[in-house]
Motif scaffolding. Structure first.
Motif, short mmCIF file in Angstrom:
data_model
loop_
_atom_site.label_atom_id
_atom_site.label_comp_id
_atom_site.label_asym_id
_atom_site.label_seq_id
_atom_site.Cartn_x
_atom_site.Cartn_y
_atom_site.Cartn_z
N ARG A 136 0.81 -1.22 0.00
CA ARG A 136 0.00 0.00 0.00
C ARG A 136 0.85 1.27 0.00
NH1 ARG A 136 -5.47 -0.14 0.71
NH2 ARG A 136 -5.26 2.00 -0.02
N HIS A 137 1.28 1.68 -1.18
CA HIS A 137 2.04 2.90 -1.42
C HIS A 137 3.53 2.74 -1.08
CE1 HIS A 137 -1.72 4.96 -2.11
NE2 HIS A 137 -2.12 4.69 -0.88
N ARG A 138 3.89 1.73 -0.31
CA ARG A 138 5.31 1.53 0.01
C ARG A 138 6.00 0.76 -1.12
NH1 ARG A 138 5.43 -1.98 3.63
NH2 ARG A 138 3.22 -2.27 4.11
N LEU A 191 -5.19 2.36 -11.84
CA LEU A 191 -3.96 2.12 -11.10
C LEU A 191 -2.85 1.72 -12.06
CD1 LEU A 191 -5.37 -0.03 -8.15
CD2 LEU A 191 -4.94 2.44 -8.15
N ARG A 218 4.51 1.79 -10.58
CA ARG A 218 5.62 2.70 -10.79
C ARG A 218 6.92 2.00 -10.39
NH1 ARG A 218 4.69 8.07 -7.90
NH2 ARG A 218 3.22 8.26 -9.63
N ARG A 242 6.01 0.09 -6.94
CA ARG A 242 4.95 0.56 -6.06
C ARG A 242 3.67 0.70 -6.86
NH1 ARG A 242 6.89 5.37 -2.74
NH2 ARG A 242 7.21 6.26 -4.80
N VAL A 301 0.35 2.58 -7.59
CA VAL A 301 -0.12 3.95 -7.38
C VAL A 301 -1.31 4.23 -8.30
CG1 VAL A 301 2.18 4.77 -6.75
CG2 VAL A 301 1.43 4.88 -9.16
N GLU A 302 -2.02 5.31 -8.00
CA GLU A 302 -3.11 5.75 -8.86
C GLU A 302 -2.53 6.47 -10.07
OE1 GLU A 302 -6.92 6.78 -6.31
OE2 GLU A 302 -5.14 7.77 -5.47
N GLU A 303 -3.15 6.26 -11.22
CA GLU A 303 -2.69 6.91 -12.43
C GLU A 303 -2.90 8.42 -12.32
OE1 GLU A 303 -5.00 4.82 -15.40
OE2 GLU A 303 -3.19 3.80 -16.09
N GLU A 304 -1.98 9.15 -12.84
CA GLU A 304 -2.09 10.61 -12.82
C GLU A 304 -2.93 11.11 -13.99
OE1 GLU A 304 1.84 12.14 -12.80
OE2 GLU A 304 2.35 11.30 -10.82
#
Length: 225
Positions: A165-167, A208, A211, A219, A221-224
């Motif tokens: 989770r984000h790490r 998602l 990265r 990691r 992550v949510e897509e930008e």
């Protein structure tokens, strides 16, 4: 959920412990009857996986003593003794289920979960992030609530990323855990599975992505944008 795994084969014990932890369960491992009974006296467990071929005592004796002291603990026997008479004796002595070696880890997980359900113990831990969810116990992956097919190793990569989770999850960690299921990995196997999973997440419109940071790992992550 916390499980006590009693198995004297060190390599098998490590492999099973790793697999059960990947399901989301906390696992303590011991290799003797004495260690198992000591652990059961000092900690609270929701399930016991018990090998019968222990070096200091027949596991059947352990089973009978544990069952006398704890009538509700789900117990799964793990053994090479596959004769009908052995299975009947184990079940009559208090085991909830009986699994004969060799076996698939997925079956072991399913049998533990089933025994826990019968005992009223919640055995599953669903992992969620954004619009995706993954159930390690049932090995199902869903997007927007719809179950989607996904290859086993991609699911394992996704599961490890979801747990972080984000790490950041290192490449070495992925290699060690993927290598336990299916033998040695090639030099770029992790990159291949991560790349395929990244494309799958995009194709399924999960929002998602994965990265990569050179020298550090991966990691989720949510897509930008």
């Amino acid at each position: 959920m916390r499980i006590l795994l009693t198995e004297d084969d060190v390599q098998l014990c490590e492999l099973l412990g790793r697999g059960l932890r990947q399901v989301g369960w906390s696992v303590d491992t011991v290799g003797t009857a004495e260690e198992a009974e000591s652990a059961l006296r000092t900690a609270s467990y929701q399930a016991l996986v018990l090998d019968l071929g222990l070096p200091d005592c027949d596991g059947m004796e352990v089973l009978q003593r544990v069952r006398r002291e704890n009538r509700l603990l789900p117990i799964l026997i793990l053994t090479a003794r596959g004769r009908l008479s052995d299975r009947v004796k184990g079940l009559n002595s208090g085991a909830d289920d009986y699994l004969v070696k060799p076996f698939a880890l997925e079956e072991m997980v399913a049998r533990i979960a089933a025994a826990c359900r019968r005992a009223g113990v919640p055995a599953t831990t669903e992992l969620q992030f954004g619009q995706i969810s993954l159930s390690p116990a049932s090995r199902t992956f869903a997007v927007h609530g719809k179950v989607c097919a996904i290859p086993r190793r991609e699911m394992m990569v996704l599961e490890m990323l979801l747990r972080a989770r984000h790490r950041m999850v290192s490449k070495r960690y992925l290699e060690e855990n993927l290598g336990g299921f299916g033998g040695e990995l090639g030099g770029n196997t992790v990159e291949v599975h991560v790349s395929r999973l990244r494309r799958r997440l995009s194709a399924l419109a999960t929002g998602l992505t994965i990265r990569a940071e050179r020298g550090l790992g991966y990691r989720l992550v949510e897509e930008e944008g």
